[in-house]
Design a protein around this motif. Structure first.
Motif, PDB file in Angstrom:
ATOM      1  N   GLU A 191       0.799  -1.107   0.035  1.00 32.13           N
ATOM      2  CA  GLU A 191       0.133   0.011   0.112  1.00 32.13           C
ATOM      3  C   GLU A 191       0.790   1.260   0.067  1.00 32.13           C
ATOM      4  O   GLU A 191       0.682   2.067  -0.683  1.00 32.13           O
ATOM      5  CB  GLU A 191      -0.798   0.093   1.156  1.00 32.13           C
ATOM      6  N   ALA A 192       1.907   1.086   0.810  1.00 35.60           N
ATOM      7  CA  ALA A 192       2.781   2.529   0.785  1.00 35.60           C
ATOM      8  C   ALA A 192       3.372   2.664  -0.273  1.00 35.60           C
ATOM      9  O   ALA A 192       3.414   3.973  -0.839  1.00 35.60           O
ATOM     10  CB  ALA A 192       3.781   2.264   1.973  1.00 35.60           C
ATOM     11  N   ASN A 193       3.907   1.681  -1.120  1.00 37.11           N
ATOM     12  CA  ASN A 193       4.498   1.893  -2.297  1.00 37.11           C
ATOM     13  C   ASN A 193       3.270   2.320  -3.525  1.00 37.11           C
ATOM     14  O   ASN A 193       3.935   3.178  -4.520  1.00 37.11           O
ATOM     15  CB  ASN A 193       5.055   0.673  -2.897  1.00 37.11           C
ATOM     16  N   TYR A 194       2.502   1.801  -3.563  1.00 38.64           N
ATOM     17  CA  TYR A 194       1.635   2.378  -4.666  1.00 38.64           C
ATOM     18  C   TYR A 194       0.985   3.521  -4.317  1.00 38.64           C
ATOM     19  O   TYR A 194       0.775   4.448  -5.400  1.00 38.64           O
ATOM     20  CB  TYR A 194       0.406   1.042  -5.105  1.00 38.64           C
ATOM     21  N   GLN A 195       0.730   4.094  -3.045  1.00 37.07           N
ATOM     22  CA  GLN A 195       0.373   5.384  -2.914  1.00 37.07           C
ATOM     23  C   GLN A 195       1.265   6.471  -3.055  1.00 37.07           C
ATOM     24  O   GLN A 195       1.203   7.632  -3.741  1.00 37.07           O
ATOM     25  CB  GLN A 195      -0.160   5.406  -1.302  1.00 37.07           C
ATOM     26  N   ARG A 196       2.815   6.128  -2.917  1.00 43.75           N
ATOM     27  CA  ARG A 196       3.941   6.724  -3.312  1.00 43.75           C
ATOM     28  C   ARG A 196       4.019   6.912  -4.780  1.00 43.75           C
ATOM     29  O   ARG A 196       4.249   8.112  -5.179  1.00 43.75           O
ATOM     30  CB  ARG A 196       5.179   6.411  -2.964  1.00 43.75           C
ATOM     31  N   SER A 197       3.565   5.904  -5.684  1.00 40.59           N
ATOM     32  CA  SER A 197       3.932   5.956  -6.893  1.00 40.59           C
ATOM     33  C   SER A 197       2.726   6.719  -7.609  1.00 40.59           C
ATOM     34  O   SER A 197       3.037   7.435  -8.718  1.00 40.59           O
ATOM     35  CB  SER A 197       4.047   4.519  -7.533  1.00 40.59           C
ATOM     36  N   TYR A 198       1.654   6.624  -7.077  1.00 44.05           N
ATOM     37  CA  TYR A 198       0.545   7.336  -7.564  1.00 44.05           C
ATOM     38  C   TYR A 198       0.714   8.942  -7.284  1.00 44.05           C
ATOM     39  O   TYR A 198       0.441   9.638  -8.131  1.00 44.05           O
ATOM     40  CB  TYR A 198      -0.671   6.924  -6.751  1.00 44.05           C
ATOM     41  N   ALA A 199       1.102   9.219  -6.193  1.00 45.41           N
ATOM     42  CA  ALA A 199       1.562  10.726  -5.902  1.00 45.41           C
ATOM     43  C   ALA A 199       2.469  11.007  -6.921  1.00 45.41           C
ATOM     44  O   ALA A 199       2.557  12.299  -7.186  1.00 45.41           O
ATOM     45  CB  ALA A 199       1.836  10.766  -4.291  1.00 45.41           C
ATOM     46  N   ALA A 200       3.498  10.384  -7.052  1.00 47.70           N
ATOM     47  CA  ALA A 200       4.729  10.844  -7.758  1.00 47.70           C
ATOM     48  C   ALA A 200       4.241  10.971  -9.247  1.00 47.70           C
ATOM     49  O   ALA A 200       4.791  11.835  -9.818  1.00 47.70           O
ATOM     50  CB  ALA A 200       5.881   9.752  -7.697  1.00 47.70           C
ATOM     51  N   LEU A 201       3.392   9.944  -9.812  1.00 50.15           N
ATOM     52  CA  LEU A 201       2.858  10.391 -11.105  1.00 50.15           C
ATOM     53  C   LEU A 201       2.031  11.517 -11.315  1.00 50.15           C
ATOM     54  O   LEU A 201       2.131  12.262 -12.320  1.00 50.15           O
ATOM     55  CB  LEU A 201       2.231   9.034 -11.630  1.00 50.15           C
ATOM     56  N   ARG A 202       1.252  11.781 -10.426  1.00 52.73           N
ATOM     57  CA  ARG A 202       0.534  13.035 -10.290  1.00 52.73           C
ATOM     58  C   ARG A 202       1.429  14.309 -10.332  1.00 52.73           C
ATOM     59  O   ARG A 202       1.116  15.223 -11.135  1.00 52.73           O
ATOM     60  CB  ARG A 202      -0.622  13.039  -9.317  1.00 52.73           C
ATOM     61  N   ALA A 203       2.292  14.076  -9.705  1.00 55.27           N
ATOM     62  CA  ALA A 203       3.347  15.424  -9.558  1.00 55.27           C
ATOM     63  C   ALA A 203       4.147  15.619 -10.732  1.00 55.27           C
ATOM     64  O   ALA A 203       4.326  16.742 -11.109  1.00 55.27           O
ATOM     65  CB  ALA A 203       4.220  15.142  -8.279  1.00 55.27           C
ATOM     66  N   ALA A 204       4.454  14.658 -11.384  1.00 56.57           N
ATOM     67  CA  ALA A 204       5.064  14.621 -12.474  1.00 56.57           C
ATOM     68  C   ALA A 204       4.485  14.786 -13.581  1.00 56.57           C
ATOM     69  O   ALA A 204       4.982  15.792 -14.565  1.00 56.57           O
ATOM     70  CB  ALA A 204       6.168  13.320 -12.682  1.00 56.57           C
ATOM     71  N   LEU A 205       3.284  14.295 -13.781  1.00 51.14           N
ATOM     72  CA  LEU A 205       2.333  14.721 -15.090  1.00 51.14           C
ATOM     73  C   LEU A 205       0.846  14.692 -14.705  1.00 51.14           C
ATOM     74  O   LEU A 205       0.263  13.930 -14.557  1.00 51.14           O
ATOM     75  CB  LEU A 205       2.490  13.324 -15.865  1.00 51.14           C
ATOM     76  N   PRO A 206       0.529  15.988 -13.845  1.00 53.11           N
ATOM     77  CA  PRO A 206      -0.664  16.149 -13.391  1.00 53.11           C
ATOM     78  C   PRO A 206      -1.881  15.937 -14.088  1.00 53.11           C
ATOM     79  O   PRO A 206      -2.953  15.642 -13.818  1.00 53.11           O
ATOM     80  CB  PRO A 206      -0.612  17.573 -12.986  1.00 53.11           C
ATOM     81  N   ARG A 207      -1.622  15.984 -15.433  1.00 52.64           N
ATOM     82  CA  ARG A 207      -3.112  15.688 -16.349  1.00 52.64           C
ATOM     83  C   ARG A 207      -2.890  14.437 -16.975  1.00 52.64           C
ATOM     84  O   ARG A 207      -1.792  14.115 -17.862  1.00 52.64           O
ATOM     85  CB  ARG A 207      -3.109  16.996 -17.403  1.00 52.64           C
ATOM     86  N   TRP A 208      -3.805  13.730 -17.190  1.00 56.57           N
ATOM     87  CA  TRP A 208      -3.998  12.225 -17.593  1.00 56.57           C
ATOM     88  C   TRP A 208      -3.558  12.249 -19.050  1.00 56.57           C
ATOM     89  O   TRP A 208      -2.900  11.314 -19.685  1.00 56.57           O
ATOM     90  CB  TRP A 208      -5.132  11.575 -17.508  1.00 56.57           C
TER      91      TRP A 208
END
Ligand code: SF4
Length: 230
Positions: A42-59
């Motif tokens: 859980e900790a890893n996928y929450q971190r990776s989701y947050a990192a993805l949104r920070a790097a590329l905020p728009r889908w």
């Protein structure tokens, strides 16, 4: 069975109160979040989701970015090369199917139609589709992950030998639960599985649903680490 299942749901609700597991109300957010949760903590996928949104905020930017950039953003979650390609394929498919990423029009769809369509998307299986139907579309469904299945069997809601995966697992578990309580049961079962109803050596002392437990493990272990009880 319904009265017993209702009692179990109430006890789990009182003990865990449907904690926030980090899921998302927007269907596309939830699809990507669930895809990232595959085979990691859980900790890893929450971190990776947050990192993805920070790097590329728009889908829309995720799908046009070099795949290596998506991969780098989600690297902490593991399986990044596979997941990066699946995320781009998933978003691209939604854009091709619907001309955009606002899936709000699906809110009037029947549960069966939602599950059927979502499970055809890249990287999304029946359980992941059910998560999106529950968390993002607010429907009365029970995603059957490993915790939910184990808790349902140990509490006698479904018999041992019930299929663990796919539609058969979901049909069995959902039919065992009272209407309106299915997503809540899943959320509380995940909390219960993580907190004490572990695969090995469940922490049964003080378990809020011990009175309903039919598991052979029940009562065999002590929280004080004394091993098997006599
Ligand atoms: S009594 Fe033990 S095995 Fe049974 S549900 Fe509770 S924690 Fe799980």
């Amino acid at each position: 069975m319904t009265e017993r299942a209702t009692a179990i749901c109430r006890l789990l609700d009182a003990a865990y109160g449907r904690p926030d597991l980090g899921n998302h109300a927007d269907p596309v957010d939830e699809l990507v979040y669930i895809l990232l949760s595959t085979m990691t903590t859980e900790a890893n996928y929450q971190r990776s989701y947050a990192a993805l949104r920070a790097a590329l905020p728009r889908w829309e930017d995720v799908v046009t970015a070099p795949v290596e950039q998506v991969e780098a953003a989600i690297a902490v979650g593991g399986l990044a090369p596979t997941k990066a390609r699946l995320i781009q394929a998933l978003i691209g498919r939604l854009q091709r199917d619907w001309g955009g990423l606002d899936l709000g029009f699906m809110r009037v769809w029947a549960v069966s139609d939602l599950r059927r369509y979502l499970a055809t998307l890249p990287g999304i299986g029946y359980k992941a589709a059910t998560c999106v139907v529950g968390y993002a579309f607010g429907r009365d469904v029970c995603p059957v992950d490993t915790h939910t299945y184990r808790v349902a069997v140990r509490l006698g809601l479904v018999p041992p030998g019930t299929p663990e995966l796919g539609r058969p697992a979901h049909v069995a578990v959902e039919l065992s639960l009272p209407a309106g309580a299915r997503l809540g049961f899943h959320i509380n079962a995940v909390a219960h599985g993580r907190a004490r109803c572990h695969v090995a050596r469940p922490d049964c002392e003080g378990c809020p649903v011990a009175a309903h437990c039919v598991a052979p493990e029940h009562g065999r272990y002590s929280r004080r680490g004394q091993g098997e009880a006599e």
